[in-house]
Motif scaffolding. Structure first.
Motif, PDB file in Angstrom:
ATOM      1  N   GLU A 163       0.714  -1.054   0.163  1.00 50.41           N
ATOM      2  CA  GLU A 163       0.145  -0.066  -0.027  1.00 50.41           C
ATOM      3  C   GLU A 163       0.859   1.247  -0.053  1.00 50.41           C
ATOM      4  O   GLU A 163       1.946   1.266   0.871  1.00 50.41           O
ATOM      5  N   ASP A 218      -3.073  18.512  -5.254  1.00 46.14           N
ATOM      6  CA  ASP A 218      -3.564  18.586  -3.996  1.00 46.14           C
ATOM      7  C   ASP A 218      -4.381  17.604  -3.619  1.00 46.14           C
ATOM      8  O   ASP A 218      -5.318  17.363  -2.607  1.00 46.14           O
ATOM      9  N   VAL A 219      -4.199  16.283  -4.434  1.00 47.86           N
ATOM     10  CA  VAL A 219      -4.889  15.045  -4.310  1.00 47.86           C
ATOM     11  C   VAL A 219      -4.165  14.078  -3.582  1.00 47.86           C
ATOM     12  O   VAL A 219      -2.961  13.750  -4.047  1.00 47.86           O
ATOM     13  N   LEU A 220      -4.524  13.291  -2.848  1.00 48.30           N
ATOM     14  CA  LEU A 220      -3.395  12.145  -2.155  1.00 48.30           C
ATOM     15  C   LEU A 220      -4.318  10.924  -2.655  1.00 48.30           C
ATOM     16  O   LEU A 220      -5.321  10.280  -2.058  1.00 48.30           O
ATOM     17  N   HIS A 221      -3.509  10.174  -3.814  1.00 46.91           N
ATOM     18  CA  HIS A 221      -4.046   9.006  -4.415  1.00 46.91           C
ATOM     19  C   HIS A 221      -3.518   7.787  -3.515  1.00 46.91           C
ATOM     20  O   HIS A 221      -2.548   7.873  -2.849  1.00 46.91           O
ATOM     21  N   ARG A 222      -4.494   6.660  -3.352  1.00 49.45           N
ATOM     22  CA  ARG A 222      -3.864   5.500  -2.594  1.00 49.45           C
ATOM     23  C   ARG A 222      -3.882   4.392  -3.934  1.00 49.45           C
ATOM     24  O   ARG A 222      -4.688   4.069  -4.637  1.00 49.45           O
ATOM     25  N   ARG A 248      -2.984   0.443  -3.739  1.00 48.86           N
ATOM     26  CA  ARG A 248      -3.035  -0.744  -2.755  1.00 48.86           C
ATOM     27  C   ARG A 248      -3.055  -2.308  -3.586  1.00 48.86           C
ATOM     28  O   ARG A 248      -3.639  -1.946  -4.898  1.00 48.86           O
ATOM     29  N   VAL A 304      -4.223  -1.412  -7.521  1.00 50.81           N
ATOM     30  CA  VAL A 304      -5.433  -0.578  -7.613  1.00 50.81           C
ATOM     31  C   VAL A 304      -5.192   0.859  -7.323  1.00 50.81           C
ATOM     32  O   VAL A 304      -4.323   0.971  -6.244  1.00 50.81           O
ATOM     33  N   CYS A 305      -5.868   1.818  -8.146  1.00 50.89           N
ATOM     34  CA  CYS A 305      -5.507   3.298  -7.657  1.00 50.89           C
ATOM     35  C   CYS A 305      -6.720   4.012  -7.447  1.00 50.89           C
ATOM     36  O   CYS A 305      -7.853   3.575  -8.032  1.00 50.89           O
ATOM     37  N   THR A 306      -7.002   5.131  -6.843  1.00 53.03           N
ATOM     38  CA  THR A 306      -7.949   5.840  -6.604  1.00 53.03           C
ATOM     39  C   THR A 306      -8.159   6.825  -7.732  1.00 53.03           C
ATOM     40  O   THR A 306      -9.261   7.422  -7.747  1.00 53.03           O
ATOM     41  N   CYS A 307      -7.334   6.955  -8.911  1.00 52.95           N
ATOM     42  CA  CYS A 307      -7.449   8.132  -9.827  1.00 52.95           C
ATOM     43  C   CYS A 307      -8.664   7.825 -10.756  1.00 52.95           C
ATOM     44  O   CYS A 307      -8.827   6.407 -11.104  1.00 52.95           O
ATOM     45  N   PRO A 308      -8.867   8.761 -11.504  1.00 56.03           N
ATOM     46  CA  PRO A 308     -10.086   8.468 -12.421  1.00 56.03           C
ATOM     47  C   PRO A 308      -9.400   7.516 -13.789  1.00 56.03           C
ATOM     48  O   PRO A 308     -10.145   6.908 -14.257  1.00 56.03           O
ATOM     49  N   PHE A 326      -7.523   5.106 -13.562  1.00 51.58           N
ATOM     50  CA  PHE A 326      -7.492   3.661 -13.226  1.00 51.58           C
ATOM     51  C   PHE A 326      -9.178   3.348 -13.091  1.00 51.58           C
ATOM     52  O   PHE A 326      -9.884   2.217 -13.573  1.00 51.58           O
ATOM     53  N   ALA A 327      -9.977   4.253 -12.401  1.00 55.37           N
ATOM     54  CA  ALA A 327     -11.426   3.995 -12.252  1.00 55.37           C
ATOM     55  C   ALA A 327     -11.891   3.553 -13.545  1.00 55.37           C
ATOM     56  O   ALA A 327     -12.931   2.823 -13.942  1.00 55.37           O
ATOM     57  N   LYS A 328     -11.627   4.301 -14.659  1.00 57.54           N
ATOM     58  CA  LYS A 328     -12.249   4.086 -15.939  1.00 57.54           C
ATOM     59  C   LYS A 328     -11.602   3.036 -16.786  1.00 57.54           C
ATOM     60  O   LYS A 328     -12.646   2.293 -17.398  1.00 57.54           O
TER      61      LYS A 328
END
Lengths: 451, 900
Positions: free
Chosen positions: A398, A405-409, A411, A418-422, A424-426
């Protein structure tokens, strides 16, 4: 739009000499007036050869998705690339929309003549030459010259034809990355000419770019369905396949390849002594660029001596055998495969999906901007340089990645990062890792790396 | 200047521009040196940047700045100033060209003027008249660019607008005959400007075809040259539409055999073209040359090889006739002709196979051809295989046995509340962020949307301090458009409130197109604000929006224990998401609970014998679950008719109207939709589904909004499918690109979705629709419905017969769709045969046109799969009063069946 400036310099337009024994004279491009002279000989199947070159010309001049008019004008000037090596003449082309890549391979059985030299360069394809190819008949035979000897060049004393173009970065990047796509494909379907011809004819004439179809083998032969099928081949806008339909009656068979993520497909017509490969991107509007299939290999390339060792072995081979190279270089086959992948996306190797192997060729473009061609990789390196990545846990892995100004994770979830960014989400990893994952996994302890 | 609220001219030149004083501007420019003029360009560009768009814009700030809508005179004056002060780029950008400027071109530098035509050509074909005038008047050199030629291609348009003609243009500029006109045959043009499109939309006879023809009549151009140039263009294999002009022009020239003879090699070569009309032209020309004895037979045979593999049946037919003529003239070429003809067996047409076999009989064949024929024999149509086998002297292929009925049964299908369909609640923050991010990018994922909604409400107390972890989705939330992602935008709205009520105001631009979804988010927001950590009543527990009644019972009790009384709308939403037949355990559970109106309504919804209670909204919702798609007499007796899908199920009336335009007749499908009453109680959510409140209607215009709408009352989807049938049926010819309509069909791929009567109607319509992606999906749905026994073939085929064959006619499309469906599964050929027999049973109705493809498909399926016609079908088919090709197909079918 970012672009690579490129100049085509031909000693004359390519043409068909309409003599008693017609000869196709293909002009090669050179920056220094030493225009490469690759081949002199006779084609054993003139009509079929002409049709294959015609297919390359069609794809090069096609746009299955319409970008801006300016882009279309620029792209229309992208001439095909010819490679001579290992007794094989390969003609590669790329559609203006970057969604279709085509290559005609003339194998040794397709000609009777001499491969004068090895190398890669652009070759002039023009409308009058295409029109002249329409009149080629088997009965008349067809000679082929790829380039001209220096003596003839000097005696010709012709004016150099120069076309300066700005090739969009997206186009060049796609031309590079399509190779690594093919490297990850496996054969899914194979069929005879009649079956394939009927399948092509049953395909919709209009574009189906909005509805992905899966080509599957059914009880009545090949058919298409909108239901995803792990054994099928996903394809959108089947109008891109129409270039193959006319050639199908002359082919022995059709084989279809696809990668596991169903991001692209390769359709290979086998004519015995010739082959035509058409590679389609997942969507017509997406092209191949930015797919990031080789990003991981590129990220790690800097630390790997194997790359330079493998590169030193390149000698215009028609087929590069990883096992043989591994033995010769005393490195692992995986290292060789990674190195070849990097060389592929660097423009130094193409991939022949029918042979299942890379071949050496050097794309005749300025590739010094390779780093810029992979914005995600550049982004990942910038994140690392800024110290934006913090490993929070080694196992399961992790990390946090500060991006603006964004903290992505990032893990590890069931063996996949996987990531929390758009991004990866897409795409859910289907188009390669995002820059946050690329950066984070660089700092991942080796022992925790998943498969 | 850009910051000024009112335009204040900073020079005499600007004053005159604002005054619309064209002559004054010219006079001012005359008084300046070239360097002086250049000093004005920056300011002029700024003015142009604002004034030119204001010609069409109603931007109040702009109009206030300039004083009023810019006038034509003001724009002309500005254009002149830009043209004579600016660079080449400025000149090409001048929007309002004024012909008065011609008189002052001497103000340009000589070198600039010389290249002005080229410069203007570069702007595009629309500036071609200017370039042409400069050339004609000798003011500028003739450009050599493709764009100049495109300007000439476009000449019928711009000469026509000045009441002139192409021939007038050529009379003024005879130099065009020396070369530029020949380049009309070399420049492909663009999508808008090419020979074909310009001629297609030309008025009267001011076309290039007519002009070139006239020039040949007057001897100014050579017919021979134009014929050859046409062929040369066709050899370039331009796209079919663009190449079409040249094949038509060749026909207009109507060359004689003598004129064509020197070009024989070109005609032979064109047989290889990928453009069907070009091949048709080549075949017609070769036929004329052959008839005139001007064609070598061997050359012809060589050229016909690709035509024999053509997909165009007519071309194969034409090539066979050419072979007939060759063999008639030179009987020794019979075997060579057969060798070519065998390639046509790859075509799928049984009719063509029959013709080829007849030729084999007449011409004979050698051993090599025989081997080729034997190799392709398995691919020959079943109707013709026996004849070809007999000719080859080989045993006919064994008659196939009908495929066993191995289709899965309804019993194996999942139920809406199966464990595998349960939505797993989100418990970790990381997973919540991941899920929200996923929904933001995948608006059609309504199940994940429900999971995220539920988690946001439950975890609300923890989230206020988790802004850092939520930062990726907070940033993205602000950028979502409710027009394209209504589901994601609704989630963003809830997220915005849950993490910090203060940013709610900033998120007001996040709205949804659907009123109830917006109201639901408001209700969930209020519930989350209580910070109970409980799930809201309306959040789905299973895929497609279903709520497990046992879970709902738990929620009701938990709310009660926490002292919360859920809002009425939330109670209604929860009831509407119950399944219609959940079993007895849920009912038992509700019976043991405190008998609140909500619990009573749930019992009523689940079929229990309880009185219709006092809370109208709850019981009107409950009756939709108790009687999906049907009326509820008890609720009707208590509350009366409050509108469609209240106590009475909505009813729809379908019409087909005929429209005539010139000689074309088209049929439009219409649906009279029930409307909810104005001012209806918003809590009657099921009734409101029939209330078209804005131009988007209830269902919205994205896949996400449609699928969310389908999850509001998941047990009663008739309203949803009625809308789908209307939208798809009205648009079968795809006159409007409604890509999102595929959501109506894709829902039916879920095996828990029942095929309601309107779902069946929708699938029947979609099978005959034009858009290939939509049709492909309809075929998959058709196959799934039959194999999973969710619909019977009688129902679907009857809809096709009534709707389409009886009134609108799409037979060829249906034949293609059904042929594709027959290939999908071993059990499908029999189903398709049954469907065809029902479709062909016209009864009293008139027999639709073009029934031939359906009969051919029926015969092929019967023979290939060894199937038998259903009882009585043969007689009904025999009675069909058909004509033409359909009559022939009918005769063939009946004859074959008699033999079989």
């Amino acid at each position: 739009m970012a672009a690579v400036d490129h100049a085509y310099r031909y000693y004359a337009p390519s043409q068909v000499d309409a003599a008693a024994q017609p000869r196709l004279r293909l002009a090669t491009s050179s920056a220094n007036d030493l225009h490469p002279h690759f081949f002199e000989g006779q084609l054993t199947a003139p009509r079929l050869s002409a049709e294959l070159l015609g297919a390359v010309h069609i794809i090069v001049g096609s746009r299955f998705f319409i970008p801006g008019a300016a882009l279309a004008r620029i792209i229309a000037l992208a001439d095909p690339v010819v490679t001579s090596g290992g007794g094989v003449l390969r003609f590669e082309g790329f559609s203006g929309c970057c969604s279709a890549y085509i290559r005609a391979d003339l194998l040794p059985g397709s000609y009777d003549g001499d491969v004068v030299a090895k190398g890669t360069t652009n070759v002039d394809f023009n409308a009058p030459m295409r029109a002249a190819l329409a009149r080629v008949r088997d009965a008349d035979g067809l000679g082929l010259s790829v380039g001209q000897d220096q003596l003839r060049l000097r005696s010709g004393a012709s004016d150099i034809i120069e076309k300066k173009v700005a090739l969009p970065m997206r186009w060049v990047r796609g031309m590079l990355e399509v190779q690594s796509y093919q490297a990850s494909m496996r054969k899914r379907l194979e069929m005879g000419a009649v079956q394939a011809l009927r399948f092509f004819r049953a395909l919709p004439k209009a574009s189906t770019s909005k509805t992905p179809l899966w080509v599957v083998a059914g009880p009545g032969g090949l058919r298409t369905t909108t239901r995803p099928d792990p054994n099928g081949v996903r394809v959108t806008d089947t109008s891109r396949l129409r270039v193959l339909e006319l050639l199908m009656p002359r082919a022995k068979s059709l084989a279809v390849y696809a990668d596991d993520a169903q991001q692209a497909s390769a359709w290979v017509l086998d004519f015995g002594s010739m082959r035509l490969s058409l590679v389609l991107s997942a969507e017509v509007w997406r092209g191949f660029s930015g797919e990031g299939q080789a990003l991981r290999a590129l990220m790690h390339a800097g630390h790997d001596d194997a790359l330079s060792s493998v590169r030193a072995q390149l000698q215009w081979q028609a087929s590069l055998d990883p096992a043989e190279l591994a033995r010769a270089l005393s490195i692992t086959q995986t290292q060789v495969e990674d190195a070849l992948r990097v060389l592929g996306v660097s423009g130094l190797a193409g991939f022949d999906v029918a042979e299942g192997s890379y071949f050496h060729r050097v794309l005749p473009f300025d590739l010094s901007l390779i780093e810029d061609m992979h914005p995600r990789m550049a982004g990942a390196r910038a994140l690392l340089a800024d110290g934006a990545v913090a490993v929070m846990r080694a196992a399961p892995f992790e990390a946090s990645v500060k991006s603006g100004d964004v903290l992505h994770r990032v893990r590890d979830l069931d063996g996949e990062l996987v990531c929390t960014c758009p991004w990866f989400a897409k795409y859910q990893g289907a188009r390669g890792p995002c820059k946050h994952i690329l950066a984070a996994e660089t700092l991942r302890p080796q022992s925790t790396t998943g498969s | 200047m850009a910051t000024e609220t009112v335009f204040v001219p900073s020079s005499v030149l600007e004053q005159r521009i604002h005054a619309g004083d064209f002559d004054g501007v010219i006079a001012a420019l005359r008084g300046m040196s070239r360097p002086e003029r250049k000093t004005h360009i920056a300011a002029l560009r700024e003015i142009d940047k604002r004034v030119t768009p204001a010609r069409w814009s109603a931007d109040e700030a702009l109009l206030r700045w300039w004083g009023a809508q810019p006038t034509r005179e003001q724009c002309s004056a500005l254009g002149a100033a830009l043209f004579f002060c600016g660079s080449g780029q400025d000149r090409t950008k001048v929007f309002a060209w004024d012909d008065r400027m011609y008189a002052f071109l001497d103000m340009l530098e000589p070198e600039v003027l010389k290249n002005l035509a080229e410069e203007m050509s570069g702007v595009g074909a629309w500036r071609a008249s200017l370039a042409q005038r400069l050339v004609v008047e000798g003011l500028a050199d003739r450009p050599d660019s493709d764009v100049y030629i495109m300007g000439l291609i476009n000449a019928p348009r711009w000469t026509g607008s000045s009441k002139s003609t192409v021939l007038d243009m050529i009379a003024l500029d005879p130099g065009l005959l020396d070369g530029p006109l020949m380049r009309l045959f070399e420049v492909e043009g663009s999508g808008d400007v090419n020979m074909a499109s310009v001629e297609k939309y030309a008025y009267g006879k001011n076309t290039w075809s007519q002009a070139l023809l006239e020039l040949t009549r007057t001897g100014k151009l050579s017919r021979a040259v134009l014929i050859e140039k046409s062929l040369e263009t066709l050899e370039r294999d331009w796209p079919q539409f663009r190449a079409g002009w040249f094949s038509r022009f060749h026909d207009v020239l109507a060359p004689t055999a003598d004129e064509m003879a020197p070009l024989t090699a070109r005609y032979l070569g064109l047989c290889h073209s990928r453009i069907p009309p070009t091949v048709t032209l080549a075949l017609a020309s070769l036929a004329a040359l052959l008839k005139a004895g001007r064609l070598d037979h061997d050359d012809l045979l060589d050229a016909l090889a690709p035509v024999m593999s053509s997909a165009v049946k007519g071309q194969v037919d034409a090539a066979l006739k050419l072979l007939d003529a060759v063999v008639k003239q030179e009987p020794g070429l019979g075997h060579a002709a057969s060798a070519l003809a065998q390639r046509a067996l790859a075509h799928e047409s049984p009719d063509l196979h029959k013709k080829v076999i007849a030729r084999f009989s007449a011409w004979g064949f050698d051993a090599a051809t025989r081997a080729e024929i034997e190799a392709v024999l398995p691919h020959v149509s079943a109707t013709n295989q026996p004849a070809l086998s007999a000719l080859l002297g080989v045993a006919p292929q064994a008659k196939p046995q009908p495929a066993p009925a191995s289709a899965p049964t309804r019993a194996g299908l999942p139920a809406p509340l199966d464990a595998a369909r349960k939505l797993v609640p989100i418990v970790e923050l990381d997973e919540l962020v991941q899920t929200i991010a996923f929904v933001f990018e995948n608006d059609e994922q309504v199940d994940e949307f429900e999971r995220a909604l539920d988690a946001l409400v439950r975890l609300a107390p923890q989230l206020a301090n988790a802004r850092s972890e939520l930062s990726p989705v907070i940033k993205r939330a602000a950028k979502l458009s409710a027009d394209t992602r209504p589901v994601g935008a609704a989630l963003a709205l809830l997220l915005a409130f849950v993490i910090d009520a203060n940013i709610f105001e900033a998120s007001r631009n996040i709205h949804t197109s659907d009123h109830d979804l917006r109201r639901r988010i408001a209700d969930l927001t209020a519930f989350a604000a209580l910070g109970t950590g409980l799930s809201a009543l309306s959040c789905a527990t299973h895929r497609r929006g279903f709520i497990d009644p046992l879970v709902l019972a738990d929620r009701i009790e938990a709310h009660s224990l926490a002292g919360i009384s859920a809002q009425l709308d939330e109670q209604v939403r929860a009831i509407l998401r119950l399944p219609s037949d959940p079993g007895t355990a849920a009912l038992e559970r509700f019976r043991t609970m405190a008998q609140t109106p909500l619990v009573q309504a749930c019992r009523y919804a689940l079929g229990d014998d309880v009185e219709v209670g006092a809370e109208r909204a709850l019981f009107l919702a409950a009756c939709r679950i108790r009687h999906p798609g049907q009326d509820d007499p008890r609720v009707l007796a208590t509350y009366g008719d409050v509108g469609p899908d209240g106590a009475l199920a909505a009813r729809y009336k379908w019409t087909v109207s005929e429209h005539r335009y010139e000689k074309t007749v088209s049929y439009h499908l219409g649906m009279e939709r029930p409307q909810a009453q104005d001012g209806l109680d918003a809590s009657l959510i099921a009734v409101h589904r029939n209330n078209v409140e804005d131009w988007r209607g209830y269902f919205g215009e994205t896949e996400g909004s449609l699928l969310y709408a389908a999850s509001v009352v998941p047990a009663s989807l008739e309203r949803f499918f009625a809308e789908g049938a209307f939208q798809i049926g009205y648009n079968t010819d795809w006159w409007e690109a409604r890509w999102y309509d595929k959501a109506f069909l894709s829902l039916l791929m879920d095996p828990t979705v029942p095929a309601t009567p309107h779902a069946v109607k929708m699938v029947a319509l979609a099978l005959g629709a034009k858009e290939p992606g939509q049709t492909a999906l309809a075929i998959d749905v058709f196959v799934a419905l039959l194999l999973e026994q969710r619909a019977d073939v009688q129902a679907i085929a009857s809809e096709i017969r009534w709707f389409v064959l009886g009134l609108m006619g799409k037979n060829a499309r249906y034949a293609k769709s059904l042929a594709s469906a027959a290939r999908a599964h071993p059990a499908m050929p029999a189903a398709v045969v049954a469907a065809l027999c029902i479709m062909l049973d016209s009864g009293a109705a008139a027999v639709p046109k073009d029934t031939g493809p359906l009969l051919e498909l029926l015969l092929e399926l019967l023979l290939v799969h060894g199937l038998a016609l259903p009882a009585g079908a043969r007689e009904r088919i025999a009675r069909l009063p058909l004509t033409g090709k359909a009559k022939a197909a009918q005769k063939d079918l009946l004859a074959r069946l008699s033999i079989g």
